[in-house]
Design an enzyme around this catalytic site. Structure first.
Site, mmCIF file in Angstrom:
data_model
loop_
_atom_site.group_PDB
_atom_site.id
_atom_site.type_symbol
_atom_site.label_atom_id
_atom_site.label_comp_id
_atom_site.label_asym_id
_atom_site.label_seq_id
_atom_site.Cartn_x
_atom_site.Cartn_y
_atom_site.Cartn_z
ATOM 1 C CG LEU A 125 -1.793 1.247 1.434
ATOM 2 C CD1 LEU A 125 -2.804 1.407 0.293
ATOM 3 C CD2 LEU A 125 -2.524 1.176 2.781
ATOM 4 C CG ASN A 129 7.554 10.776 -2.573
ATOM 5 O OD1 ASN A 129 8.438 11.128 -1.793
ATOM 6 N ND2 ASN A 129 7.794 10.551 -3.856
ATOM 7 N N GLY A 131 2.578 7.632 2.793
ATOM 8 C CA GLY A 131 2.431 6.627 3.833
ATOM 9 C C GLY A 131 1.008 6.645 4.340
ATOM 10 N NE ARG A 268 24.156 -5.079 38.275
ATOM 11 C CZ ARG A 268 25.465 -4.955 38.121
ATOM 12 N NH1 ARG A 268 26.238 -6.036 38.078
ATOM 13 N NH2 ARG A 268 26.004 -3.760 37.970
ATOM 14 C CB ILE A 337 15.554 -2.671 34.680
ATOM 15 C CG1 ILE A 337 14.282 -1.946 35.156
ATOM 16 C CG2 ILE A 337 15.856 -3.855 35.596
ATOM 17 C CD1 ILE A 337 13.004 -2.744 34.981
ATOM 18 N N GLY A 340 24.001 -0.488 32.118
ATOM 19 C CA GLY A 340 25.000 -0.609 31.058
ATOM 20 C C GLY A 340 24.860 -1.900 30.277
ATOM 21 C CD GLU A 363 -0.324 -4.457 9.728
ATOM 22 O OE1 GLU A 363 -1.526 -4.535 10.005
ATOM 23 O OE2 GLU A 363 0.422 -5.449 9.637
#
Length: 379
Positions: A125, A129, A131, A268, A337, A340, A363
């Site tokens: 669809l 140019n 959307g 952790r 959470i 790093g 969509e």
């Protein structure tokens, strides 16, 4: 609405869970890095009945409903949003368009191949140019005898390169005329029909995306889906169902990020205890759990209405909008959470976040869902 999970859902959930752990999880990081679309895995899912979940058995499908379909996508999303997106696009868009709007001859010809995974389907669809503004599409089809000649291009098309058949929406009337667009079935190998892979995507990298190019592509009149000029109306109905699938996939991605966060927070340790004992982390998990549950309820509400042939445009928009935004939030919180570690590919959080972002765009963007919802509430 019955909130009990039915036996078919339990069976499908377990089947998909087992399949994903064996066939997807060991490879997902490599597929993501290489932007590899695992065609062989798609075909295996076809053998399991996952590529024609709601297609009736008479056309080679599994004959289930949208509860089972949503359940399968949720389970896939918990492992890999890219693979889940491919299953969603194949089922809801290409296969679904032919099933809901095709002639009996078209259904008999294409659905068994699509539902079995022998063929992979694409649906076009969007253009380079246009959307959300689909009625300004520039790809055209001109009648020439008992054939149509198509010229133009479609962009951001899932399975555009590997797909064996594509359902494409093309302008056959005046610009901005909602009854000036027609849907065509175009098979791979048709002269003038080609595709170029789109690379370097942020997420869902295991799902193939391509630009479709039409250079004087001749398509027989028999490949028109439904009536000439009714393609846009068909597409909007197809997207209603498609939004249930993206909502379900979003729920899966969100739950995957949430479950990974719970696991990490228990393992952790900081300041002599697991970080799940800190209210700052525990409250994040509480928010994630609540929002995932709410997103799933909205999704199953839309699925219920789809199963029962009730109007569900607004409910589909509710589900798709909320679930996709929750997926991004859960992905973001998972990274936070894990700190790093969450910022590295060694841990799953960053992939959940990258995959989730597409759900707010594909969509129908979140903004378009707000348009749909606001129009309804302001009638």
């Amino acid at each position: 609405m019955n909130f009990e999970v039915n036996e078919n859902q339990k069976m499908i959930a377990q089947m998909v869970r087992d399949f994903a752990e064996k066939e997807i999880r060991p490879h997902l990081n490599q597929w993501d890095a290489d932007e590899h679309f695992p065609v062989d895995v798609m075909k295996k899912m076809g053998e399991l009945g996952l590529l024609g979940i709601y297609i009736p058995e008479e056309y080679g499908g599994s004959g289930f409903g949208y509860f089972e379909y949503a359940t399968a996508l949720m389970e896939l999303g918990k492992v890999c949003g890219g693979v889940g997106l491919s299953v969603a696009a194949h089922n809801s868009l290409c296969t679904g368009h032919i099933y809901y709007h095709g002639t009996e001859e078209q259904k008999q010809k294409y659905l068994p191949k699509l539902a079995s995974g022998e063929w992979i389907g694409a649906w076009g669809l969007t253009e380079p140019n246009t959307g959300s503004d689909a009625m300004r599409m520039k790809t055209t089809a001109v009648k020439d005898g008992d054939e149509w000649v198509i010229n133009g291009a479609k962009n951001w098309i899932t399975h555009g390169l590997s797909g064996d058949v594509a359902v494409v929406l093309v302008r056959t009337g005046e610009l901005l005329d909602s009854k000036g667009i027609t849907a065509f079935i175009i098979e791979k190998g048709t002269p003038g029909f080609s595709a170029v892979k789109i690379k370097d995507k942020l997420g869902v990298r295991a799902s193939e995306t391509a630009e479709l190019i039409f250079d004087n592509v001749r398509v027989p009149d028999a490949n028109v889906i439904g009536e000439v000029g009714m393609g846009f109306i068909q597409a909007m109905q197809v997207l209603d169902g498609g939004r249930v699938s993206i909502a379900a996939l979003s729920c899966g991605v969100a739950r995957g990020a949430y479950e990974a966060s719970v696991k990490y927070s228990k393992e952790r340790e900081q300041f002599g205890k697991s970080i799940s004992n800190f209210q700052a982390i525990a409250f994040k998990l509480a928010d994630m759990a609540t929002e995932v549950e709410a997103a799933e309820l909205l999704t199953f509400q839309a699925a219920y209405r789809k199963n029962n042939k009730l109007p569900m445009t607004t409910q589909g928009a509710y589900a798709k909008y909320y679930a996709s935004e929750v997926a991004v939030k859960c992905g973001n919180e998972a990274v936070q959470i894990m700190g790093g570690y969450g910022y590295t590919k060694e841990y799953p959080a960053e992939k959940f976040l990258r995959d989730a972002k597409l759900m707010t765009i594909g969509e129908g963007t979140s903004e378009i869902q707000k348009v749909v919802i606001s129009r309804e509430i302001l009638k």
